[in-house]
Motif scaffolding. Structure first.
Motif, short mmCIF file in Angstrom:
data_model
loop_
_atom_site.label_atom_id
_atom_site.label_comp_id
_atom_site.label_asym_id
_atom_site.label_seq_id
_atom_site.Cartn_x
_atom_site.Cartn_y
_atom_site.Cartn_z
N LEU A 137 -5.42 60.60 -47.04
CA LEU A 137 -4.56 61.23 -48.04
C LEU A 137 -3.96 60.19 -48.98
N THR A 138 -3.79 60.61 -50.23
CA THR A 138 -3.13 59.74 -51.21
C THR A 138 -1.81 60.32 -51.69
N GLY A 139 -1.49 61.55 -51.27
CA GLY A 139 -0.22 62.15 -51.67
C GLY A 139 0.00 63.49 -51.00
N ILE A 140 1.23 63.97 -51.06
CA ILE A 140 1.61 65.25 -50.46
C ILE A 140 2.35 66.07 -51.52
N ALA A 141 1.95 67.32 -51.67
CA ALA A 141 2.63 68.24 -52.58
C ALA A 141 3.19 69.40 -51.76
N TYR A 142 4.40 69.82 -52.09
CA TYR A 142 5.00 70.95 -51.39
C TYR A 142 5.68 71.85 -52.43
N THR A 143 5.93 73.09 -52.05
CA THR A 143 6.61 74.02 -52.95
C THR A 143 8.11 73.72 -52.95
N ARG A 144 8.61 73.27 -54.09
CA ARG A 144 10.04 72.94 -54.25
C ARG A 144 10.85 74.17 -54.64
#
Length: 343
Positions: A75-82
């Motif tokens: 993985l190069t990053g994590i996205a989440y629902t803000r």
């Protein structure tokens, strides 16, 4: 980060726990979702505290599952629902994302839930080109938006009262149907006559692109009171309501396309899976000659695939370092800006 960035997406804005992995080279490579419908069914709607606790139980196993299915990618990053959404539910996803980012040394990005829906058709093999007009119809939102690119959104119209999904759910409740109300009403409507009741098409004859569904909901209530208590009568009311909603949304979409001069319409959000609405839009598209795009049904409702996709599209906004766990109940779409340029 370049195109080969691989993003883990996490969704927990309401009553669905979801995780997904998006690879800039290969596209979506894994996604999983757990629905809380059974958990909330006895209450007739989402109970925020129960939703938050279930996210705590379900999100980590879902993340482990999609990472395993994706082959434990680097993985190069994590996205989440803000946001927007239920703050408690959002905080669960935000905390897990921040913790994973800190433990793995990965940048973390909070994503706008509505941006995920707007861009979800980009997950399809034949995605729409920019610019396009988007109709976003869900339990909490009814929006018409001009989309000129990632982060370049111009709101054109919105509901002045109930979102269309709320109108479905409340009408379903008046009809004595179970939770979730929208799909239950649609099933009942299949056996009804859409011309049985002449329900209003709210604000269609007024200029502008805003919506209102409170009057239509009142008309449904009055029709229920006057109708015999039979399945056939309820089915006629459901079908007539559904047709009134479809006619209203189609008329406003056609007006938005005409006013903007754009020939592409995207329909996203849970109500976008409604068969009568899809059929009405397809008929109008064939008549008027515009291109129509839907995400596949599994990406109409809340999901992490769209969050991972937006994380990848905004990968240049991801900053290294320990990320805070941020959650916001309300977040105007107009506040978003295009992602940072690639350096």
């Amino acid at each position: 980060m370049q195109r080969q960035a691989i993003i883990l997406g996490i969704e927990s804005s309401c009553d669905e726990s979801a995780a997904a992995v998006y690879d800039g080279e290969r596209g979506l490579i894994a996604h999983a979702l757990h629905s809380q419908v059974a958990l909330h069914a006895d209450y007739g709607g989402v109970v925020p505290e129960l939703a938050s606790r279930d996210h705590i139980r379900k999100l980590t196993p879902l993340i482990e599952r999609v990472l395993a299915e994706a082959g434990q990618p680097a993985l190069t990053g994590i996205a989440y629902t803000r946001g927007p959404g239920l703050v408690g539910a959002l905080l669960v996803g935000a905390s897990i994302a921040a913790g994973l980012g800190m433990s793995r040394g990965l940048p973390v990005l909070g994503v706008h839930h509505m941006e995920g829906h707007l861009l979800s058709p980009l997950l399809e093999p034949a995605p729409p080109a920019f610019p396009f007009v988007a109709l976003l119809v869900s339990g909490g939102h009814t929006l018409l938006v001009r989309v000129d690119g990632v982060g370049r959104y111009t709101p054109l119209g919105q509901s002045l009262d109930d979102a269309v999904g709320e109108a479905f759910d409340k009408s379903a409740k008046m009809l004595g149907l179970g939770y979730p109300g929208g799909p239950a009403l649609a099933r009942l409507a299949e056996s009804g006559c859409a011309d049985a009741h002449d329900f209003p098409r709210p604000m269609v004859r007024r200029p502008g692109l805003d919506f209102s569904f409170s009057g239509l909901k009142t008309a449904v209530m009055l029709a229920i009171k006057a109708a015999p208590d039979t399945t056939a009568a309820r089915a006629d009311i459901a079908a007539s309501f559904e047709q009134a909603v479809a006619d209203t949304l189609v008329a406003k979409c056609a007006r938005a396309l005409d006013q903007t001069g754009i020939g592409r319409l995207v329909v996203a959000g849970g109500v976008g899976a409604n068969r009568r609405l899809r059929a009405a839009l397809e008929s109008r598209a064939a008549r008027d000659g515009f291109d129509l795009y839907f995400p596949r049904a599994e990406f109409c409702t809340d999901n992490a695939a769209m969050i991972a996709l937006v994380g990848w599209l905004r990968r240049t906004d991801m900053a290294p370092g320990i990320a805070p766990a941020e959650a916001v109940a309300r977040w105007p779409l107009a506040e978003l800006t295009p992602p940072a340029a690639v350096s």
